[in-house]
Each structure stands twice: as C-alpha cells, then as structure tokens.
Design a protein around this motif. Structure first.
Motif, PDB file in Angstrom:
ATOM      1  N   ILE A   1       0.833  -1.211   0.000  1.00 38.96           N
ATOM      2  CA  ILE A   1       0.000   0.000   0.000  1.00 38.96           C
ATOM      3  C   ILE A   1       0.860   1.252   0.000  1.00 38.96           C
ATOM      4  O   ILE A   1       0.626   2.198  -0.762  1.00 38.96           O
ATOM      5  CB  ILE A   1      -0.955  -0.015   1.217  1.00 38.96           C
ATOM      6  CG1 ILE A   1      -1.976  -1.139   1.067  1.00 38.96           C
ATOM      7  CG2 ILE A   1      -1.651   1.331   1.372  1.00 38.96           C
ATOM      8  CD1 ILE A   1      -2.949  -1.264   2.216  1.00 38.96           C
ATOM      9  N   HIS A   2       1.875   1.271   0.855  1.00 37.55           N
ATOM     10  CA  HIS A   2       2.707   2.474   0.949  1.00 37.55           C
ATOM     11  C   HIS A   2       3.576   2.656  -0.294  1.00 37.55           C
ATOM     12  O   HIS A   2       3.856   3.795  -0.692  1.00 37.55           O
ATOM     13  CB  HIS A   2       3.574   2.413   2.213  1.00 37.55           C
ATOM     14  CG  HIS A   2       2.789   2.560   3.484  1.00 37.55           C
ATOM     15  ND1 HIS A   2       2.304   1.476   4.164  1.00 37.55           N
ATOM     16  CD2 HIS A   2       2.386   3.658   4.161  1.00 37.55           C
ATOM     17  CE1 HIS A   2       1.645   1.898   5.240  1.00 37.55           C
ATOM     18  NE2 HIS A   2       1.679   3.220   5.257  1.00 37.55           N
ATOM     19  N   MET A   3       3.996   1.574  -0.934  1.00 37.42           N
ATOM     20  CA  MET A   3       4.730   1.712  -2.197  1.00 37.42           C
ATOM     21  C   MET A   3       3.831   2.302  -3.278  1.00 37.42           C
ATOM     22  O   MET A   3       4.239   3.200  -4.029  1.00 37.42           O
ATOM     23  CB  MET A   3       5.271   0.342  -2.646  1.00 37.42           C
ATOM     24  CG  MET A   3       6.529  -0.093  -1.926  1.00 37.42           C
ATOM     25  SD  MET A   3       7.319  -1.527  -2.696  1.00 37.42           S
ATOM     26  CE  MET A   3       6.074  -2.793  -2.449  1.00 37.42           C
ATOM     27  N   ALA A   4       2.594   1.784  -3.352  1.00 39.78           N
ATOM     28  CA  ALA A   4       1.655   2.300  -4.354  1.00 39.78           C
ATOM     29  C   ALA A   4       1.353   3.779  -4.104  1.00 39.78           C
ATOM     30  O   ALA A   4       1.302   4.584  -5.042  1.00 39.78           O
ATOM     31  CB  ALA A   4       0.370   1.476  -4.328  1.00 39.78           C
ATOM     32  N   GLN A   5       1.169   4.148  -2.847  1.00 39.52           N
ATOM     33  CA  GLN A   5       0.916   5.557  -2.524  1.00 39.52           C
ATOM     34  C   GLN A   5       2.116   6.426  -2.865  1.00 39.52           C
ATOM     35  O   GLN A   5       1.955   7.535  -3.394  1.00 39.52           O
ATOM     36  CB  GLN A   5       0.559   5.691  -1.039  1.00 39.52           C
ATOM     37  CG  GLN A   5      -0.788   5.091  -0.662  1.00 39.52           C
ATOM     38  CD  GLN A   5      -1.045   5.150   0.828  1.00 39.52           C
ATOM     39  OE1 GLN A   5      -0.125   5.338   1.631  1.00 39.52           O
ATOM     40  NE2 GLN A   5      -2.300   4.979   1.214  1.00 39.52           N
ATOM     41  N   PHE A   6       3.303   5.952  -2.567  1.00 42.06           N
ATOM     42  CA  PHE A   6       4.514   6.728  -2.833  1.00 42.06           C
ATOM     43  C   PHE A   6       4.698   6.964  -4.332  1.00 42.06           C
ATOM     44  O   PHE A   6       4.992   8.083  -4.767  1.00 42.06           O
ATOM     45  CB  PHE A   6       5.733   5.988  -2.269  1.00 42.06           C
ATOM     46  CG  PHE A   6       7.027   6.742  -2.406  1.00 42.06           C
ATOM     47  CD1 PHE A   6       7.459   7.595  -1.405  1.00 42.06           C
ATOM     48  CD2 PHE A   6       7.815   6.595  -3.539  1.00 42.06           C
ATOM     49  CE1 PHE A   6       8.651   8.300  -1.539  1.00 42.06           C
ATOM     50  CE2 PHE A   6       8.998   7.283  -3.687  1.00 42.06           C
ATOM     51  CZ  PHE A   6       9.423   8.138  -2.670  1.00 42.06           C
ATOM     52  N   LEU A   7       4.499   5.918  -5.124  1.00 41.29           N
ATOM     53  CA  LEU A   7       4.706   6.037  -6.569  1.00 41.29           C
ATOM     54  C   LEU A   7       3.566   6.794  -7.252  1.00 41.29           C
ATOM     55  O   LEU A   7       3.768   7.374  -8.314  1.00 41.29           O
ATOM     56  CB  LEU A   7       4.858   4.641  -7.185  1.00 41.29           C
ATOM     57  CG  LEU A   7       6.099   3.858  -6.726  1.00 41.29           C
ATOM     58  CD1 LEU A   7       6.068   2.451  -7.300  1.00 41.29           C
ATOM     59  CD2 LEU A   7       7.371   4.573  -7.134  1.00 41.29           C
ATOM     60  N   THR A   8       2.395   6.784  -6.646  1.00 33.28           N
ATOM     61  CA  THR A   8       1.279   7.542  -7.208  1.00 33.28           C
ATOM     62  C   THR A   8       1.472   9.036  -6.991  1.00 33.28           C
ATOM     63  O   THR A   8       1.112   9.850  -7.845  1.00 33.28           O
ATOM     64  CB  THR A   8      -0.049   7.085  -6.576  1.00 33.28           C
ATOM     65  OG1 THR A   8      -0.218   5.686  -6.814  1.00 33.28           O
ATOM     66  CG2 THR A   8      -1.223   7.836  -7.178  1.00 33.28           C
ATOM     67  N   LYS A   9       2.040   9.415  -5.864  1.00 33.98           N
ATOM     68  CA  LYS A   9       2.317  10.822  -5.573  1.00 33.98           C
ATOM     69  C   LYS A   9       3.790  10.951  -5.196  1.00 33.98           C
ATOM     70  O   LYS A   9       4.165  10.776  -4.036  1.00 33.98           O
ATOM     71  CB  LYS A   9       1.415  11.330  -4.445  1.00 33.98           C
ATOM     72  CG  LYS A   9       1.576  12.820  -4.178  1.00 33.98           C
ATOM     73  CD  LYS A   9       0.554  13.303  -3.172  1.00 33.98           C
ATOM     74  CE  LYS A   9       0.741  14.769  -2.841  1.00 33.98           C
ATOM     75  NZ  LYS A   9       0.704  15.640  -4.027  1.00 33.98           N
ATOM     76  N   LEU A  10       4.606  11.235  -6.180  1.00 38.13           N
ATOM     77  CA  LEU A  10       6.050  11.323  -5.982  1.00 38.13           C
ATOM     78  C   LEU A  10       6.415  12.576  -5.190  1.00 38.13           C
ATOM     79  O   LEU A  10       5.658  13.559  -5.180  1.00 38.13           O
ATOM     80  CB  LEU A  10       6.760  11.339  -7.337  1.00 38.13           C
ATOM     81  CG  LEU A  10       6.628  10.065  -8.168  1.00 38.13           C
ATOM     82  CD1 LEU A  10       7.154  10.299  -9.589  1.00 38.13           C
ATOM     83  CD2 LEU A  10       7.374   8.913  -7.517  1.00 38.13           C
ATOM     84  N   PRO A  11       7.576  12.577  -4.510  1.00 39.28           N
ATOM     85  CA  PRO A  11       7.997  13.764  -3.751  1.00 39.28           C
ATOM     86  C   PRO A  11       8.087  15.007  -4.634  1.00 39.28           C
ATOM     87  O   PRO A  11       8.582  14.943  -5.763  1.00 39.28           O
ATOM     88  CB  PRO A  11       9.387  13.357  -3.221  1.00 39.28           C
ATOM     89  CG  PRO A  11       9.366  11.869  -3.186  1.00 39.28           C
ATOM     90  CD  PRO A  11       8.509  11.441  -4.343  1.00 39.28           C
ATOM     91  N   GLU A  12       7.588  16.129  -4.112  1.00 43.43           N
ATOM     92  CA  GLU A  12       7.566  17.364  -4.890  1.00 43.43           C
ATOM     93  C   GLU A  12       8.942  18.011  -4.992  1.00 43.43           C
ATOM     94  O   GLU A  12       9.161  18.845  -5.866  1.00 43.43           O
ATOM     95  CB  GLU A  12       6.575  18.352  -4.261  1.00 43.43           C
ATOM     96  CG  GLU A  12       5.129  17.861  -4.304  1.00 43.43           C
ATOM     97  CD  GLU A  12       4.175  18.855  -3.683  1.00 43.43           C
ATOM     98  OE1 GLU A  12       4.668  19.897  -3.175  1.00 43.43           O
ATOM     99  OE2 GLU A  12       2.959  18.602  -3.697  1.00 43.43           O
TER     100      GLU A  12
END
Length: 455
Positions: free
Chosen positions: A398-409
């Motif tokens: 879940i956290h990988m999917a969330q991270f890759l869906t919204k990359l660091p700005e």
C-alpha cells in the motif's frame, strides 16, 4: 470679581483630587488619594535609598547607573548586577564573558556560512544563465538552420541531454516529433470549427445527424465534452492559467475539442489535457495541435489511449525485463508484494510525467523523450525507482503504491537524471526495441504480464 475667583477656587479642588499621580512602575488608580499615595511612594523611595547607602563588602562593587538597557538580550550576559544585588564574582563574570564571546563567534560563523551559500547560489545562477544563453545561440545559429544534418550528431545529443533552453524548446519539439500526419493550420481550423458547431448543436437540439457524422451517439459525445471541461479545470490547478477565465483555458479547450473531431475513433481520454497543456506553454495553438496529434499517433501513446490491453501488457513485460536487469533487489521486493507495473506506470505514461513531476522537470524529460522516443519514458520510470530504491524496499504494497502515485515534490532534476543515466536499456545484448519486438512475436510471454489488466 468675587464670583470669578470663587469659581477658580472651586475648580481647583476637584482638579487636585482627580489628577492622576504616577508611581515608579504604574499609574495611581483614580479611586485612591493622590496625596496619600505620594507620601507612600516618597517613603518607599527613602527606605530604598537607605538600604542602598549601607556599606558593601570589599568584594562587591556599586553600579553608579541603576537605569540600564542592554543593546540586545544576548548582551545581558555581560551586564553587571544592579547595586541592590551582590556583584558577580570575578570567575562568574569571566565565564559569562567567555559564553558571550562564544555565542558571538557562532553567530558570525553562521552568517559567514549563509553568505557563502548565497554567494554560491548566485554564482550557480549566473553560470546557468550563461550556459542557457550560450545554448540558445548554438541552437538558433547552428543547429536549427541545419536540423537534418546536425540533429543526430554527438554535440547536439549532449546539448539535448542537458535540457533545451525554453526559448527554443517549442521549435525543437516540433521538429523532433515531426508531422507524419501532414496536418496543416487550415485543417486545425476546420476541426476547431466543427468542434464548436457540434458543441452548440449538442447543447441545443441534440442533432442525430451530427452524431452520425462522427459515428458516436449523442450521449457519448456529451460525456466526452463534459469530461474535457472537467479535466481542464484539473490541469495544473496550482498554475490557475488553465482554469475557466484563465489565459490558456480557451486554447486548451480548443485543442482537445478539435482532436475529438480529428480522431473520433479515439475521442478524448483522461490525461490528454496535461499533454496538450505542456505543448500550449511552448508552442502556438495551431502548432501545439499538430504536435499533439502526431505525438498521440506514436505506437506507445496510441496503445495506452486506445486501451489496447494486449499491447499494453507487452510494454509492461518489456519494462519488467529491464527492471529485473537494472534493479534486481527492488524487482524481487515488488514481486513479493505483488506490485505490478500497471499500478504506477499507466499514470506516468498517460501524461508523459507532466502530472507526476514539477513542470520544469517534466519539460526536461520531454526534451529527451523527443530525442529518444518511447523507450525514454520507461527508462525514466526505472530512474525513479532507482532514485528511491532504498525507501521503496522498506515499504509494503500500500505504501509503495501511494509513494509512486504521488512522488515527492522536491525531486531534484540532477538527481533524477543521474539515476536515469545509470539505467541501461540493454538486456543480453538486446535493446529496448528488440526486446519489445520479440515479446510481440511471442504471445506466451504476455501471460506473465500484469493480472490487473487481464481482468
């Protein structure tokens, strides 16, 4: 005369009673007697004076000026104590002075570091501006006039990798994307006129004849037009230039509407608005439409926007070949957590990273994408995974999917392109195009693709 003096005498009494007196640190309340409070204050002052005049010990010193105001709160450490308090011992005074000097030294050191940092930023900015200025001259005077002869040279490819200057970016993109569809400005005007007519007819009479012209039902066309309006308001919302009433709202709506008339078999698909918006920011409207139509006609974009599941699976399978080749540890982690490429790649490919990256970084990715073609989109994806490999290996599904869906700005352009440069799109002496071609011939490999798309 008597009445006049009587009045003055009468007025003098309440004036004396109502006059507000002053204490050492506050105003006397009106209800108290000023004369009484004055006597009390005077008596208190005399008692303090007598205490101050008592002989002090030899080790104590008397401060002559009782009213002092330090220049800063830090300087309080150097102030002597008031005369009514014991003076500082010599050791304590020396200790305080040393502490003060250390604090001053730390402040000076911090100021020097800040000054050096500002100086370095200014120097880097000046160097960047000088580099961009020199690059603009090179592109305008040497490369663009001799495009066919120089576009594949080593010098041009190196300049391309460093990023195309914004002032010539649109021209380079147009030349690199090409116009295989032979679209003219006149054809764009025709498509735009038809789009406006269809919009008016659908909003009024829902003409069946018009819907038959494009082979779509009125309901489908209305849904497509409504989706365009909805998506335009979501396109780079922080910039506000594509919102209704913004300077580029009409241009973006025109390009997307004209494309639905030009390619009714494709229509409008979510994600197109970001691609058109980036082109509008770098090209005139008609030229942006030409580049937009030709760009979406590329095999990879057409496969995704037409939702060709079979071909999309082949692209994902080819991606995983190079994923395992370049990042075996992260690849195994993804496999253990059942994180398939479609979960994060679809959004990246649909918008060509313009939705996932800051705009300036997305444009630099577009620069090299125009040079290298579709394979750079997947190379960029591997660069992202490599850049954040240490973080991703510590996360669950879940956290990988969330991270890759919204990359660091705050993703750094230099860091990303450094990671991309370390990615090799070559597996067993086969390049991207060869691997993809082999997968297209061998349908058995597709069965190993993403189960999400099979459903």
């Amino acid at each position: 005369c008597r009445s006049l003096f009587a009045k003055k005498l009468k007025d003098s009494v309440p004036l004396e009673q109502n006059t507000q007196g002053w204490k050492l640190f506050g105003r006397i309340p009106a209800k108290e007697s000023p004369l009484k409070e004055f006597k009390n204050a005077h008596q208190e002052y005399e008692e303090r004076s007598r205490r101050v005049q008592k002989p002090l010990s030899p080790n104590q010193s008397v401060r002559k000026n009782l009213d002092f105001e330090p220049l800063s709160t830090t300087a309080l450490i150097l102030e002597d104590r008031p005369a009514n308090l014991p003076a500082k011992p010599a050791e304590e005074a020396q200790k305080h002075r040393q502490q003060y000097e250390e604090m001053v030294a730390q402040v000076k050191k911090r100021e020097q570091k800040d000054a050096q940092r500002r100086r370095k930023l200014l120097e880097d900015r000046c160097k960047l501006e000088e580099t961009i200025g020199n690059a603009v001259v090179t592109w305008n005077n040497e490369i663009l006039p001799n495009w066919e002869a120089m576009c594949h040279s080593r010098k041009v490819r190196d300049l391309w990798w460093q990023g195309i200057p914004p002032s010539v970016r649109g021209k380079v993109w147009s030349l690199a994307i090409g116009n295989d569809l032979n679209i003219t400005h006149e054809l764009y005007d025709i498509c735009l006129t038809r789009a406006k007519d269809k919009c008016r007819s659908l909003s009024t009479a829902h003409s069946d004849v018009d819907s038959e012209d494009l082979g779509l039902s009125v309901a489908d066309r209305e849904a497509s037009l409504e989706l365009i309006k909805l998506d335009i308001s979501r396109t780079f919302p922080n910039l506000c230039i594509f919102q209704q009433g913004g300077p580029y709202y009409d241009e973006l709506h025109s390009i997307l509407g004209a494309y639905t008339c030009y390619r009714p078999d494709v229509g409008y698909v979510q994600g197109m608005s970001f691609i058109a918006a980036v082109l509008i920011l770098n090209l005139d409207t008609a030229d942006a439409f030409i580049a937009f139509a030709n760009l979406l006609n590329k095999p990879c974009q057409m496969a995704f926007f037409r939702v060709d599941h079979g071909l999309m699976l082949k692209y994902f399978a080819a991606f995983e070949v190079f994923f395992e080749e370049n990042l075996p540890r992260l690849f195994a982690h993804f496999k253990r957590n059942n994180l398939t490429p479609d979960i994060y790649l679809i959004d990246w490919i649909f918008t060509l990273y313009s939705k996932s990256f800051p705009l300036d970084l997305a444009c630099r990715v577009w620069d090299v994408f125009c040079r290298d073609g579709e394979e750079f989109l997947f190379r960029t994806a591997l660069g992202i995974l490599k850049l954040y490999e240490d973080i991703l290996t510590q996360l669950d599904f879940i956290h990988m999917a969330q991270f890759l869906t919204k990359l660091p700005e705050d993703m750094s352009s230099e860091d990303l392109f450094g990671a991309i440069a370390a990615i090799q799109l070559q597996s067993r002496n086969k390049k991207w195009s060869q691997v993809l071609s082999a997968l297209q011939k061998d349908t058995r490999e597709v069965d190993k693709g993403s189960p999400a798309l099979k459903r």
